[in-house]
Design a protein around this motif. Structure first.
Motif, PDB file in Angstrom:
ATOM      1  N   ILE A  60       0.851  -1.204   0.000  1.00 19.31           N
ATOM      2  CA  ILE A  60       0.000   0.000   0.000  1.00 19.31           C
ATOM      3  C   ILE A  60       0.879   1.244   0.000  1.00 19.31           C
ATOM      4  O   ILE A  60       0.655   2.179  -0.771  1.00 19.31           O
ATOM      5  CB  ILE A  60      -0.935  -0.008   1.218  1.00 19.31           C
ATOM      6  N   TYR A  61       1.911   1.221   0.859  1.00 16.99           N
ATOM      7  CA  TYR A  61       2.817   2.372   0.915  1.00 16.99           C
ATOM      8  C   TYR A  61       3.477   2.613  -0.434  1.00 16.99           C
ATOM      9  O   TYR A  61       3.506   3.748  -0.926  1.00 16.99           O
ATOM     10  CB  TYR A  61       3.869   2.148   2.003  1.00 16.99           C
ATOM     11  N   LEU A  80       2.538   1.669  -3.445  1.00 16.57           N
ATOM     12  CA  LEU A  80       1.590   2.123  -4.476  1.00 16.57           C
ATOM     13  C   LEU A  80       1.251   3.602  -4.287  1.00 16.57           C
ATOM     14  O   LEU A  80       1.269   4.370  -5.254  1.00 16.57           O
ATOM     15  CB  LEU A  80       0.309   1.287  -4.415  1.00 16.57           C
ATOM     16  N   TYR A  81       0.980   3.993  -3.052  1.00 20.16           N
ATOM     17  CA  TYR A  81       0.681   5.404  -2.808  1.00 20.16           C
ATOM     18  C   TYR A  81       1.891   6.274  -3.117  1.00 20.16           C
ATOM     19  O   TYR A  81       1.756   7.396  -3.568  1.00 20.16           O
ATOM     20  CB  TYR A  81       0.243   5.618  -1.361  1.00 20.16           C
ATOM     21  N   ILE A 111       2.042   6.741  -6.829  1.00 23.05           N
ATOM     22  CA  ILE A 111       0.988   7.643  -7.291  1.00 23.05           C
ATOM     23  C   ILE A 111       1.270   9.078  -6.856  1.00 23.05           C
ATOM     24  O   ILE A 111       0.887  10.031  -7.530  1.00 23.05           O
ATOM     25  CB  ILE A 111      -0.374   7.159  -6.749  1.00 23.05           C
ATOM     26  N   GLN A 142       0.662  10.060  -3.528  1.00 26.38           N
ATOM     27  CA  GLN A 142      -0.204  10.413  -2.405  1.00 26.38           C
ATOM     28  C   GLN A 142       0.617  10.680  -1.144  1.00 26.38           C
ATOM     29  O   GLN A 142       0.279  11.537  -0.356  1.00 26.38           O
ATOM     30  CB  GLN A 142      -1.202   9.261  -2.179  1.00 26.38           C
ATOM     31  N   VAL A 143       1.707   9.934  -0.950  1.00 27.18           N
ATOM     32  CA  VAL A 143       2.515  10.127   0.255  1.00 27.18           C
ATOM     33  C   VAL A 143       3.931  10.531  -0.131  1.00 27.18           C
ATOM     34  O   VAL A 143       4.421  10.183  -1.202  1.00 27.18           O
ATOM     35  CB  VAL A 143       2.567   8.849   1.118  1.00 27.18           C
ATOM     36  N   ASP A 144       4.580  11.282   0.768  1.00 29.69           N
ATOM     37  CA  ASP A 144       5.962  11.674   0.499  1.00 29.69           C
ATOM     38  C   ASP A 144       6.848  11.374   1.703  1.00 29.69           C
ATOM     39  O   ASP A 144       7.870  12.010   1.908  1.00 29.69           O
ATOM     40  CB  ASP A 144       6.034  13.156   0.121  1.00 29.69           C
ATOM     41  N   LEU A 145       6.427  10.403   2.509  1.00 28.65           N
ATOM     42  CA  LEU A 145       7.201  10.028   3.679  1.00 28.65           C
ATOM     43  C   LEU A 145       8.357   9.135   3.227  1.00 28.65           C
ATOM     44  O   LEU A 145       8.175   8.293   2.357  1.00 28.65           O
ATOM     45  CB  LEU A 145       6.286   9.261   4.631  1.00 28.65           C
ATOM     46  N   TYR A 166       8.844   5.795   7.459  1.00 26.67           N
ATOM     47  CA  TYR A 166       7.649   4.972   7.348  1.00 26.67           C
ATOM     48  C   TYR A 166       7.766   3.720   8.210  1.00 26.67           C
ATOM     49  O   TYR A 166       6.862   3.367   8.953  1.00 26.67           O
ATOM     50  CB  TYR A 166       7.423   4.597   5.880  1.00 26.67           C
TER      51      TYR A 166
END
Lengths: 174, 289
Positions: A121-122, A124-125, A128, A130-133, A138
């Protein structure tokens, strides 16, 4: 009747995890650590190990259905949970043939399945946007608390459901 | 026969991957609300969340109030003192309000960007998926909630409605704002500083306030409020306080980091803000329906 019982429990966990996320304030005792309840995934893993036979896919299908519902209700992106839960649950489904069914094995499956689903999930996001961590942050802020909290959940539901699942399985075989 | 089985599994697997990837691509593109079946699913889940939330919340509140009792006496002392000032302040405010109304009537201004009505709602669930920072509230289209309305608590702005179903709505919190949800903002008391709040820095837990005009006059500690120029948000909802000002990564312009005024982690009651002066976008939608 039994056919509807498992999805019913899945639905209860599905609703409970979101209400729990609202009522348990995050920063109060965890600081910047976040945990993500994956209770439906844990329950699907329990179904796969104790209820499913070699060629039945009750746990996998339940997991997929509720993963899709998670995508629909809680996120803006369809398909991310679907893919991650699907792959993690299929991995458990394949692995269970080679191992005995006891608590330690379920614990191992849960850790593996959770880690696989979470990291998928991390990533894929991340792809995309969605996350920049960063990955290190993480691992420490999200993945480890998530693993711990979901294993706590497993410890709670394991003694409640384990005998029932095995009983239902043999009733089905008769 | 085994080889056929394996082939079949491989095909199912590949088709599944292709379906999922196209699904992700589809939902990345479409941002125009949810379809009817999706609204139905969200409402159904929201109904059960509501049922579960009410007794659990009651239980949690009992725990909270036991903790509160300890500090009640001290708070009471402080509040009594503040109450003295409050009376004078309330009198002044009502004076100013009547004066304001009279002046507006003289200038023949019906409604400004500052006027809005609020609709109270309770937060019934939070997305367990913490990347998205969304909460579900128990008010929907039936109660007059529309997409893009601002959502605030008593402390300040918390986010905006991104999706209104019939009975529930989904609120995007400020902590999940990216460049796709920009808020046009000004610094309170100084209209010359204007910019966009876009994005949230999850490491420092501050909002990013950029594209600034008049950036040299910006100081730490100033309050940032909505400007009302973005279309649907009214003017003057408190977003937060400037906590630090830095040069951006190119060293050309300044970026301010804004500490959100509202607590974004622990939200239970919110107000949905319906601006009196509707933007053309919302009016068009209402006419269509």
């Amino acid at each position: 009747m039994k056919v509807f019982l498992l999805p019913l429990f899945m639905f209860i966990f599905f609703v409970t995890q979101s209400v729990a996320a609202e009522l348990i304030p995050q920063t109060f005792w965890l600081g910047s650590l976040y945990y993500i309840p994956h209770w439906t995934l844990i329950f699907a893993i329990l179904i796969i190990t104790f209820y499913d036979r070699e060629h039945s896919y009750v746990g996998l299908l339940n997991g997929l259905a509720f993963a899709f519902l998670t995508d629909l209700v809680y996120t803006n992106l369809l398909g991310v949970y679907f893919l991650a839960y699907g792959l993690a649950l299929y991995m458990v489904h394949v692995l269970k043939r080679y191992l005995h069914k006891n608590f330690l094995v379920v614990l191992l499956f849960s850790i593996l399945g959770l880690a696989a689903a979470e990291v998928l999930i991390y990533s894929l996001y991340f792809i995309i946007g969605q996350v920049d961590l960063s990955f290190n942050a993480y691992i420490f802020n999200r993945l480890i608390p998530t693993l711990l909290i979901n294993i706590l959940f497993l410890l709670i539901i394991y003694p409640i459901f384990i005998k029932k699942l095995v009983k239902w399985k043999y009733e089905l075989e008769k | 026969m085994p080889s056929f089985l394996r082939k079949r599994k491989l095909i199912v697997f590949l088709v599944g991957i292709i379906l999922v990837v196209s699904l992700i691509g589809y939902s990345l593109r479409s941002d125009s609300g949810e379809s009817l079946p999706a609204q139905f699913a969200i409402d159904t889940v929201g109904f059960f969340q509501n049922i579960l939330h009410t007794p659990l919340n009651y239980f949690v509140e009992i725990f909270d109030s036991v903790g509160d009792i300890k500090s009640v006496y001290e708070q009471n002392q402080v509040l009594k003192e503040e109450l003295q000032d409050y009376k004078t302040l309330a009198y002044q405010v009502s004076e100013l309000e009547t004066e304001n109304e009279e002046l507006r009537a003289m200038a023949e201004v019906d409604s400004t960007l500052t006027d809005y009505e609020t609709l109270n709602a309770a937060v019934v669930a939070r997305s367990p998926e913490r990347w998205f920072q969304q909460v579900t509230i128990n008010r929907g289209k039936q109660h007059g909630v529309e997409a893009n309305m601002a959502v605030r608590t008593a402390e300040g702005m918390v986010g905006k409605v991104i999706n209104a179903s019939q009975l529930t709505s989904t609120v995007q919190l400020l902590s999940g704002f990216g460049t796709e949800h920009q808020v046009s903002a000004i610094v309170d008391g100084d209209d010359s500083i204007f910019g966009l709040v876009e994005g949230y820095d999850s490491d420092t837990e501050k909002l990013v306030f950029r594209e600034l005009t008049g950036e040299d006059e910006l100081e730490e500690g100033q309050a940032v409020v909505t400007s009302g120029l973005g279309g649907v948000f009214p003017r003057g909802i408190l977003i937060g306080e400037v906590s630090s000002i830095e040069l951006d990564s190119y060293g050309l312009t300044k970026v301010a980091y804004v500490e959100p005024a509202a607590n974004l982690q622990d939200i239970s009651q919110v107000m949905v803000v319906d601006r009196d002066l509707h933007s053309t976008v919302i009016d068009e939608e209402e006419e269509e329906e």
